[in-house]
Design a protein around this motif. Structure first.
Motif, PDB file in Angstrom:
ATOM      1  N   ALA A  22     -62.965 -15.787  13.296  1.00  0.00           N
ATOM      2  CA  ALA A  22     -62.368 -17.289  13.859  1.00  0.00           C
ATOM      3  C   ALA A  22     -60.812 -17.811  13.643  1.00  0.00           C
ATOM      4  O   ALA A  22     -60.266 -18.008  14.381  1.00  0.00           O
ATOM      5  CB  ALA A  22     -62.906 -18.140  12.482  1.00  0.00           C
ATOM      6  N   LEU A  84     -62.180 -22.214   6.106  1.00  0.00           N
ATOM      7  CA  LEU A  84     -63.580 -22.913   6.804  1.00  0.00           C
ATOM      8  C   LEU A  84     -63.386 -22.168   7.828  1.00  0.00           C
ATOM      9  O   LEU A  84     -62.728 -22.149   8.633  1.00  0.00           O
ATOM     10  CB  LEU A  84     -63.707 -24.524   6.940  1.00  0.00           C
ATOM     11  CG  LEU A  84     -63.989 -25.577   7.919  1.00  0.00           C
ATOM     12  CD1 LEU A  84     -65.894 -25.400   6.877  1.00  0.00           C
ATOM     13  CD2 LEU A  84     -63.985 -27.169   7.884  1.00  0.00           C
ATOM     14  N   ALA A  85     -64.991 -21.513   8.242  1.00  0.00           N
ATOM     15  CA  ALA A  85     -64.587 -21.122   9.727  1.00  0.00           C
ATOM     16  C   ALA A  85     -65.820 -21.149  10.241  1.00  0.00           C
ATOM     17  O   ALA A  85     -67.440 -20.995   9.433  1.00  0.00           O
ATOM     18  CB  ALA A  85     -64.274 -19.639   9.166  1.00  0.00           C
ATOM     19  N   ALA A  91     -69.370 -22.864  17.439  1.00  0.00           N
ATOM     20  CA  ALA A  91     -68.071 -24.310  17.676  1.00  0.00           C
ATOM     21  C   ALA A  91     -68.916 -24.907  17.890  1.00  0.00           C
ATOM     22  O   ALA A  91     -69.446 -25.679  18.718  1.00  0.00           O
ATOM     23  CB  ALA A  91     -66.990 -23.974  17.481  1.00  0.00           C
ATOM     24  N   GLY A  92     -68.210 -27.206  17.538  1.00  0.00           N
ATOM     25  CA  GLY A  92     -69.321 -27.822  17.804  1.00  0.00           C
ATOM     26  C   GLY A  92     -70.892 -28.390  18.020  1.00  0.00           C
ATOM     27  O   GLY A  92     -71.009 -29.304  18.635  1.00  0.00           O
ATOM     28  N   ILE A  95     -71.323 -27.399  12.397  1.00  0.00           N
ATOM     29  CA  ILE A  95     -72.184 -26.579  11.070  1.00  0.00           C
ATOM     30  C   ILE A  95     -70.537 -27.225  10.513  1.00  0.00           C
ATOM     31  O   ILE A  95     -70.382 -26.836   8.936  1.00  0.00           O
ATOM     32  CB  ILE A  95     -71.518 -24.816  11.275  1.00  0.00           C
ATOM     33  CG1 ILE A  95     -73.283 -24.781  12.631  1.00  0.00           C
ATOM     34  CG2 ILE A  95     -70.901 -24.266  10.750  1.00  0.00           C
ATOM     35  CD1 ILE A  95     -72.917 -23.451  13.168  1.00  0.00           C
ATOM     36  N   GLY A  96     -69.479 -26.832  10.610  1.00  0.00           N
ATOM     37  CA  GLY A  96     -67.783 -27.231  10.166  1.00  0.00           C
ATOM     38  C   GLY A  96     -68.568 -28.653   9.368  1.00  0.00           C
ATOM     39  O   GLY A  96     -67.166 -28.531   8.264  1.00  0.00           O
ATOM     40  N   LEU A  97     -68.753 -29.785   9.795  1.00  0.00           N
ATOM     41  CA  LEU A  97     -68.620 -30.651   8.690  1.00  0.00           C
ATOM     42  C   LEU A  97     -70.034 -30.904   8.481  1.00  0.00           C
ATOM     43  O   LEU A  97     -69.858 -31.330   6.804  1.00  0.00           O
ATOM     44  CB  LEU A  97     -68.634 -32.098  10.177  1.00  0.00           C
ATOM     45  CG  LEU A  97     -67.801 -32.273  11.130  1.00  0.00           C
ATOM     46  CD1 LEU A  97     -67.517 -33.269  12.274  1.00  0.00           C
ATOM     47  CD2 LEU A  97     -66.551 -32.551  10.053  1.00  0.00           C
ATOM     48  N   VAL A 118     -54.563 -28.424   4.377  1.00  0.00           N
ATOM     49  CA  VAL A 118     -53.754 -28.255   5.337  1.00  0.00           C
ATOM     50  C   VAL A 118     -54.501 -27.897   6.624  1.00  0.00           C
ATOM     51  O   VAL A 118     -55.334 -26.650   6.962  1.00  0.00           O
ATOM     52  CB  VAL A 118     -52.538 -26.591   5.177  1.00  0.00           C
ATOM     53  CG1 VAL A 118     -52.132 -26.955   6.203  1.00  0.00           C
ATOM     54  CG2 VAL A 118     -52.064 -26.992   4.180  1.00  0.00           C
ATOM     55  N   GLY A 119     -54.709 -29.002   7.454  1.00  0.00           N
ATOM     56  CA  GLY A 119     -55.187 -28.661   8.274  1.00  0.00           C
ATOM     57  C   GLY A 119     -55.361 -30.112   9.779  1.00  0.00           C
ATOM     58  O   GLY A 119     -54.617 -31.161   9.435  1.00  0.00           O
ATOM     59  N   ASP A 120     -55.653 -29.909  10.616  1.00  0.00           N
ATOM     60  CA  ASP A 120     -55.690 -31.239  11.740  1.00  0.00           C
ATOM     61  C   ASP A 120     -56.411 -32.377  11.505  1.00  0.00           C
ATOM     62  O   ASP A 120     -56.705 -32.550  10.756  1.00  0.00           O
ATOM     63  CB  ASP A 120     -56.641 -31.083  13.002  1.00  0.00           C
ATOM     64  CG  ASP A 120     -56.112 -29.567  13.974  1.00  0.00           C
ATOM     65  OD1 ASP A 120     -54.477 -29.068  12.796  1.00  0.00           O
ATOM     66  OD2 ASP A 120     -56.476 -28.801  14.194  1.00  0.00           O
ATOM     67  N   TYR A 123     -59.842 -33.966  12.892  1.00  0.00           N
ATOM     68  CA  TYR A 123     -60.853 -33.350  12.301  1.00  0.00           C
ATOM     69  C   TYR A 123     -61.316 -33.232  10.836  1.00  0.00           C
ATOM     70  O   TYR A 123     -62.423 -34.298  10.528  1.00  0.00           O
ATOM     71  CB  TYR A 123     -60.326 -31.436  12.192  1.00  0.00           C
ATOM     72  CG  TYR A 123     -62.214 -31.575  12.103  1.00  0.00           C
ATOM     73  CD1 TYR A 123     -63.287 -31.383  12.724  1.00  0.00           C
ATOM     74  CD2 TYR A 123     -62.054 -29.578  10.915  1.00  0.00           C
ATOM     75  CE1 TYR A 123     -64.432 -30.442  12.593  1.00  0.00           C
ATOM     76  CE2 TYR A 123     -63.357 -29.283  10.948  1.00  0.00           C
ATOM     77  CZ  TYR A 123     -64.408 -29.994  11.625  1.00  0.00           C
ATOM     78  OH  TYR A 123     -65.825 -28.667  11.095  1.00  0.00           O
ATOM     79  N   TYR A 124     -60.232 -33.250  10.307  1.00  0.00           N
ATOM     80  CA  TYR A 124     -60.726 -33.877   7.810  1.00  0.00           C
ATOM     81  C   TYR A 124     -61.146 -35.637   8.214  1.00  0.00           C
ATOM     82  O   TYR A 124     -61.065 -35.540   6.663  1.00  0.00           O
ATOM     83  CB  TYR A 124     -59.711 -33.013   8.048  1.00  0.00           C
ATOM     84  CG  TYR A 124     -59.616 -31.040   7.918  1.00  0.00           C
ATOM     85  CD1 TYR A 124     -60.725 -30.614   7.305  1.00  0.00           C
ATOM     86  CD2 TYR A 124     -58.684 -30.394   8.603  1.00  0.00           C
ATOM     87  CE1 TYR A 124     -60.513 -29.316   7.225  1.00  0.00           C
ATOM     88  CE2 TYR A 124     -59.432 -29.411   8.892  1.00  0.00           C
ATOM     89  CZ  TYR A 124     -60.420 -28.978   8.461  1.00  0.00           C
ATOM     90  OH  TYR A 124     -60.373 -27.104   8.224  1.00  0.00           O
ATOM     91  N   ARG A 126     -63.103 -37.140  10.000  1.00  0.00           N
ATOM     92  CA  ARG A 126     -64.208 -37.145   9.602  1.00  0.00           C
ATOM     93  C   ARG A 126     -64.782 -37.550   8.608  1.00  0.00           C
ATOM     94  O   ARG A 126     -66.039 -37.369   8.099  1.00  0.00           O
ATOM     95  CB  ARG A 126     -64.298 -36.194  10.782  1.00  0.00           C
ATOM     96  CG  ARG A 126     -63.984 -36.999  12.488  1.00  0.00           C
ATOM     97  CD  ARG A 126     -64.221 -36.117  13.620  1.00  0.00           C
ATOM     98  NE  ARG A 126     -65.843 -35.617  13.867  1.00  0.00           N
ATOM     99  CZ  ARG A 126     -66.454 -35.410  14.494  1.00  0.00           C
ATOM    100  NH1 ARG A 126     -65.057 -35.028  15.635  1.00  0.00           N
ATOM    101  NH2 ARG A 126     -67.552 -36.164  14.866  1.00  0.00           N
ATOM    102  N   ARG A 147     -50.039 -31.958   8.577  1.00  0.00           N
ATOM    103  CA  ARG A 147     -51.443 -31.156   8.149  1.00  0.00           C
ATOM    104  C   ARG A 147     -51.175 -31.228   7.279  1.00  0.00           C
ATOM    105  O   ARG A 147     -52.862 -30.087   6.276  1.00  0.00           O
ATOM    106  CB  ARG A 147     -51.100 -29.899   8.707  1.00  0.00           C
ATOM    107  CG  ARG A 147     -50.655 -30.202  10.263  1.00  0.00           C
ATOM    108  CD  ARG A 147     -50.673 -29.072  11.374  1.00  0.00           C
ATOM    109  NE  ARG A 147     -51.685 -27.389  10.905  1.00  0.00           N
ATOM    110  CZ  ARG A 147     -52.744 -27.466  11.242  1.00  0.00           C
ATOM    111  NH1 ARG A 147     -54.002 -27.780  11.961  1.00  0.00           N
ATOM    112  NH2 ARG A 147     -53.513 -26.216  10.690  1.00  0.00           N
TER     113      ARG A 147
END
Ligand code: COA
Length: 186
Positions: A22, A84-85, A91-92, A95-97, A118-120, A123-124, A126, A147
């Motif tokens: 990932a 988180l991977a 993807a989409g 699963i991540g959420l 640390v992330g976008d 996305y986070y 949400r 980030r």
């Protein structure tokens, strides 16, 4: 159908392989990995997503502390969300959420109060992460400040929080539990 369940003893090898797929092989050069070296992940806060017995996603958290730089007060405990991977081909699909919703709920039940990552932001956000409240935080290495995100699990827990994010003070038993990390300093 995707099922999310807590980590089991046999999971780490498959999870490491998923993380390499990932994030790519250079993932451990990221600043956040400095915070994980020699520190065990938060117990009972690792989750995997399975589909037809195949691993499709994983989420772990690491303990951290924020050492105030201005007030000089005592360090504040928090947890770092990640890695988180999700298997790229899956993807989409939520699963991540889904992993984060389960993980954050369990973290709150365990008594954790503040989660940092640390992330976008798009996305986070949400799952409740925001930039507001993280402006005064610093990491021990380069990171795009936009980030660096935070989420309170208890209202007001991060009010006025500022300082350097660092590894927590570990007991000898906790240090002994840390995996022999591939990237551990020589
Ligand atoms: C980022 C990652 C965890 C997302 O997992 P996922 O299971 O694909 O995400 P979900 O299915 O739960 O969510 C999908 C939604 O989030 C959006 N999304 C995914 N990544 C995003 C990002 N970086 N920024 C903004 N939105 C994003 C998708 O567009 C999708 O939106 P939609 O519901 O409106 O269609 C996954 O793609 C991954 O493992 N990437 C590689 C490793 C990585 O970057 N991890 C995160 C480190 S910060």
């Amino acid at each position: 159908m995707i099922t999310i369940r807590p980590f089991r003893e046999a999971d780490p090898a498959a999870v490491e392989a998923l993380l390499d797929r990932a994030f790519g092989p250079d993932r451990q050069k990221k600043t956040v990995y400095r915070l994980r070296e020699g520190v065990p992940a938060v117990k009972e806060l690792g989750f995997v997503a399975f589909d037809n017995k195949a691993l499709r996603g994983s989420l772990q958290f690491w303990p951290i502390q924020v050492r105030p730089l201005q007030s000089g007060g005592p360090p504040v405990n928090a947890i770092l969300l990640g890695p988180l991977a999700v298997e790229p081909a899956y993807a989409g699909r939520g699963i991540g959420l889904g992993l984060m919703r389960v993980g954050l709920q369990k973290a709150r039940q365990q008594g954790h109060r503040i989660v940092i990552l640390v992330g976008d932001l798009p996305y986070y956000s949400r799952v409740g992460f925001q930039r507001e409240g993280a402006e005064g935080l610093r990491l021990p290495g380069p990171v795009d400040p936009n980030r660096l995100l935070i989420r309170e699990l208890v209202e007001g827990a991060a009010a006025g929080l500022e300082g350097l994010i660092e590894k927590p003070a570990l007991t000898a038993a906790e240090s002994a539990e840390a995996p022999d990390h591939r990237e551990a300093a020589p």
